[in-house]
Design a protein around this motif. Sequence first.
Motif, PDB file in Angstrom:
ATOM      1  N   ASP A 149     -42.418 -11.805  33.082  1.00 56.43           N
ATOM      2  CA  ASP A 149     -41.257 -11.663  32.198  1.00 56.43           C
ATOM      3  C   ASP A 149     -40.127 -10.908  32.895  1.00 56.43           C
ATOM      4  O   ASP A 149     -38.945 -11.249  32.734  1.00 56.43           O
ATOM      5  N   GLU A 150     -40.468  -9.893  33.673  1.00 57.44           N
ATOM      6  CA  GLU A 150     -39.442  -9.119  34.382  1.00 57.44           C
ATOM      7  C   GLU A 150     -38.715  -9.971  35.416  1.00 57.44           C
ATOM      8  O   GLU A 150     -37.487  -9.904  35.539  1.00 57.44           O
ATOM      9  N   THR A 151     -39.458 -10.777  36.155  1.00 57.20           N
ATOM     10  CA  THR A 151     -38.833 -11.618  37.175  1.00 57.20           C
ATOM     11  C   THR A 151     -37.971 -12.694  36.536  1.00 57.20           C
ATOM     12  O   THR A 151     -36.852 -12.951  36.983  1.00 57.20           O
ATOM     13  N   VAL A 152     -38.482 -13.329  35.490  1.00 53.40           N
ATOM     14  CA  VAL A 152     -37.701 -14.358  34.790  1.00 53.40           C
ATOM     15  C   VAL A 152     -36.415 -13.761  34.236  1.00 53.40           C
ATOM     16  O   VAL A 152     -35.331 -14.346  34.347  1.00 53.40           O
ATOM     17  N   ALA A 153     -36.522 -12.574  33.652  1.00 56.40           N
ATOM     18  CA  ALA A 153     -35.345 -11.912  33.077  1.00 56.40           C
ATOM     19  C   ALA A 153     -34.308 -11.607  34.153  1.00 56.40           C
ATOM     20  O   ALA A 153     -33.095 -11.768  33.932  1.00 56.40           O
ATOM     21  N   ALA A 154     -34.768 -11.152  35.317  1.00 57.41           N
ATOM     22  CA  ALA A 154     -33.844 -10.832  36.406  1.00 57.41           C
ATOM     23  C   ALA A 154     -33.113 -12.080  36.888  1.00 57.41           C
ATOM     24  O   ALA A 154     -31.908 -12.045  37.167  1.00 57.41           O
ATOM     25  N   ILE A 155     -33.837 -13.188  36.980  1.00 58.95           N
ATOM     26  CA  ILE A 155     -33.223 -14.441  37.444  1.00 58.95           C
ATOM     27  C   ILE A 155     -32.210 -14.956  36.438  1.00 58.95           C
ATOM     28  O   ILE A 155     -31.087 -15.344  36.797  1.00 58.95           O
ATOM     29  N   THR A 156     -32.589 -14.979  35.184  1.00 55.44           N
ATOM     30  CA  THR A 156     -31.688 -15.513  34.160  1.00 55.44           C
ATOM     31  C   THR A 156     -30.471 -14.613  33.970  1.00 55.44           C
ATOM     32  O   THR A 156     -29.358 -15.094  33.738  1.00 55.44           O
ATOM     33  N   ALA A 157     -30.659 -13.312  34.098  1.00 56.61           N
ATOM     34  CA  ALA A 157     -29.529 -12.381  33.977  1.00 56.61           C
ATOM     35  C   ALA A 157     -28.508 -12.608  35.080  1.00 56.61           C
ATOM     36  O   ALA A 157     -27.306 -12.366  34.890  1.00 56.61           O
ATOM     37  N   ALA A 158     -28.985 -13.083  36.229  1.00 54.41           N
ATOM     38  CA  ALA A 158     -28.093 -13.350  37.357  1.00 54.41           C
ATOM     39  C   ALA A 158     -27.505 -14.755  37.305  1.00 54.41           C
ATOM     40  O   ALA A 158     -26.798 -15.165  38.230  1.00 54.41           O
ATOM     41  N   GLY A 159     -27.821 -15.491  36.254  1.00 52.29           N
ATOM     42  CA  GLY A 159     -27.268 -16.830  36.093  1.00 52.29           C
ATOM     43  C   GLY A 159     -28.152 -17.952  36.588  1.00 52.29           C
ATOM     44  O   GLY A 159     -27.742 -19.121  36.607  1.00 52.29           O
ATOM     45  N   GLY A 160     -29.373 -17.643  36.982  1.00 55.25           N
ATOM     46  CA  GLY A 160     -30.292 -18.657  37.478  1.00 55.25           C
ATOM     47  C   GLY A 160     -31.158 -19.239  36.384  1.00 55.25           C
ATOM     48  O   GLY A 160     -31.075 -18.852  35.220  1.00 55.25           O
ATOM     49  N   THR A 161     -32.014 -20.180  36.786  1.00 58.92           N
ATOM     50  CA  THR A 161     -32.925 -20.851  35.855  1.00 58.92           C
ATOM     51  C   THR A 161     -34.360 -20.578  36.264  1.00 58.92           C
ATOM     52  O   THR A 161     -34.743 -20.802  37.418  1.00 58.92           O
ATOM     53  N   ALA A 162     -35.161 -20.091  35.323  1.00 58.81           N
ATOM     54  CA  ALA A 162     -36.560 -19.776  35.629  1.00 58.81           C
ATOM     55  C   ALA A 162     -37.419 -19.919  34.385  1.00 58.81           C
ATOM     56  O   ALA A 162     -36.971 -19.669  33.267  1.00 58.81           O
ATOM     57  N   LYS A 163     -38.655 -20.331  34.614  1.00 58.38           N
ATOM     58  CA  LYS A 163     -39.679 -20.381  33.584  1.00 58.38           C
ATOM     59  C   LYS A 163     -40.895 -19.636  34.104  1.00 58.38           C
ATOM     60  O   LYS A 163     -41.215 -19.707  35.297  1.00 58.38           O
ATOM     61  N   GLY A 164     -41.578 -18.937  33.226  1.00 63.74           N
ATOM     62  CA  GLY A 164     -42.750 -18.186  33.632  1.00 63.74           C
ATOM     63  C   GLY A 164     -44.041 -18.879  33.251  1.00 63.74           C
ATOM     64  O   GLY A 164     -44.103 -19.579  32.241  1.00 63.74           O
ATOM     65  N   LYS A 165     -45.065 -18.686  34.080  1.00 65.91           N
ATOM     66  CA  LYS A 165     -46.379 -19.273  33.807  1.00 65.91           C
ATOM     67  C   LYS A 165     -47.456 -18.378  34.407  1.00 65.91           C
ATOM     68  O   LYS A 165     -47.467 -18.107  35.612  1.00 65.91           O
ATOM     69  N   GLN A 166     -48.382 -17.942  33.575  1.00 60.83           N
ATOM     70  CA  GLN A 166     -49.493 -17.143  34.085  1.00 60.83           C
ATOM     71  C   GLN A 166     -50.435 -18.022  34.895  1.00 60.83           C
ATOM     72  O   GLN A 166     -50.689 -19.178  34.545  1.00 60.83           O
ATOM     73  N   VAL A 167     -50.959 -17.468  35.986  1.00 59.58           N
ATOM     74  CA  VAL A 167     -51.895 -18.214  36.820  1.00 59.58           C
ATOM     75  C   VAL A 167     -52.902 -17.253  37.445  1.00 59.58           C
ATOM     76  O   VAL A 167     -52.573 -16.121  37.793  1.00 59.58           O
ATOM     77  N   ASP A 168     -54.123 -17.714  37.550  1.00 59.98           N
ATOM     78  CA  ASP A 168     -55.159 -17.045  38.326  1.00 59.98           C
ATOM     79  C   ASP A 168     -55.442 -17.963  39.502  1.00 59.98           C
ATOM     80  O   ASP A 168     -56.125 -18.978  39.362  1.00 59.98           O
ATOM     81  N   VAL A 169     -54.875 -17.638  40.672  1.00 61.94           N
ATOM     82  CA  VAL A 169     -54.948 -18.574  41.790  1.00 61.94           C
ATOM     83  C   VAL A 169     -56.365 -18.799  42.295  1.00 61.94           C
ATOM     84  O   VAL A 169     -56.623 -19.781  43.014  1.00 61.94           O
ATOM     85  N   SER A 170     -57.284 -17.914  41.954  1.00 63.92           N
ATOM     86  CA  SER A 170     -58.666 -18.090  42.405  1.00 63.92           C
ATOM     87  C   SER A 170     -59.388 -19.187  41.624  1.00 63.92           C
ATOM     88  O   SER A 170     -60.506 -19.569  41.981  1.00 63.92           O
ATOM     89  N   GLN A 171     -58.734 -19.693  40.573  1.00 66.17           N
ATOM     90  CA  GLN A 171     -59.332 -20.729  39.727  1.00 66.17           C
ATOM     91  C   GLN A 171     -58.553 -22.035  39.878  1.00 66.17           C
ATOM     92  O   GLN A 171     -57.370 -22.110  39.541  1.00 66.17           O
ATOM     93  N   LYS A 172     -59.210 -23.052  40.387  1.00 65.59           N
ATOM     94  CA  LYS A 172     -58.539 -24.328  40.655  1.00 65.59           C
ATOM     95  C   LYS A 172     -57.856 -24.885  39.410  1.00 65.59           C
ATOM     96  O   LYS A 172     -56.712 -25.374  39.470  1.00 65.59           O
ATOM     97  N   ALA A 173     -58.529 -24.827  38.286  1.00 69.18           N
ATOM     98  CA  ALA A 173     -57.962 -25.387  37.055  1.00 69.18           C
ATOM     99  C   ALA A 173     -56.667 -24.686  36.680  1.00 69.18           C
ATOM    100  O   ALA A 173     -55.723 -25.308  36.181  1.00 69.18           O
TER     101      ALA A 173
END
Length: 267
Positions: A50-74
């Motif tokens: 949420d912090e990273t998405v907020a920083a990007i959008t506040a600067a005029g960029g486009t971002a969507k957030g998605k939780q991921v556990d990279v150790s899990q293929k699915a």
Amino acid sequence: MTYLDKAFDLSGTVAVVTGAGSGMGRVGSEVLAEAGAKVVVADIDTARIDETVAAITAAGGTAKGKQVDVSQKASVDDLVDFAVAEFGRIDSMLNVAGVPHNVDVVDVTEEDLDRIIGINLKGTFFGCQAAMRAMLPQGSGAIVNVASSIIDLPFQGYSVYGMTKAGVTMLTRVLAAEAGPHGIRVNTIAPGSTVSGFIDRHRFNDKGEPDPERLERYVSNMKATSPLGLMGEPIDQAYLLLYLVAPASKFVTGNTFRANGGNARPW
């Protein structure tokens, strides 16, 4: 547009960044967004997403957030599916997520071995695999994996971490050979010592208490490995990430890039 504008313009592209909640992942996401990319910010920590998405959008960029556990293929597959569903394609996949580990070989537990391999090596593999499935039909794309200067210098206590990062570099080289005929580039960055969450474990003593002297010793040791006498910052790696997914690097694949202050010796 000037040559320079064209070389680093990411307008209309989509980037997926794992480990984007902090450090080079976060700064890299912000840099890519500033260059015009729509960024899928992925991390295991939802608050940091949420912090990273907020920083990007506040600067005029486009971002969507998605939780991921990279150790899990699915979970990684779901991340890529999410990116395609949200933005229609993936142009760059940056496999930044990773964790440090500093234990002598004789003391490494099987549980820790599995955990570090699962995140650092399998997580990168899963990211490459999922990205390839999305990029193959479009005949283009760029994948960037993150290794470490540990691949060049044998630091005591970094056996498992070093094994995983060495594996990442070989994965990159092999995948570059497989992906090249399909218009997809694959490269690695191997950062040197960087002031980020990766060094948090050096901020405390064995009792978990703040230990400024321990941190100062660590920073001094790291600076001593560089002829420049410096430690890196996340932005130093973020600029490499930008280069490797931008048109500027269209003739670059299968390589490992080192922003490491000229690391000359172990400590």
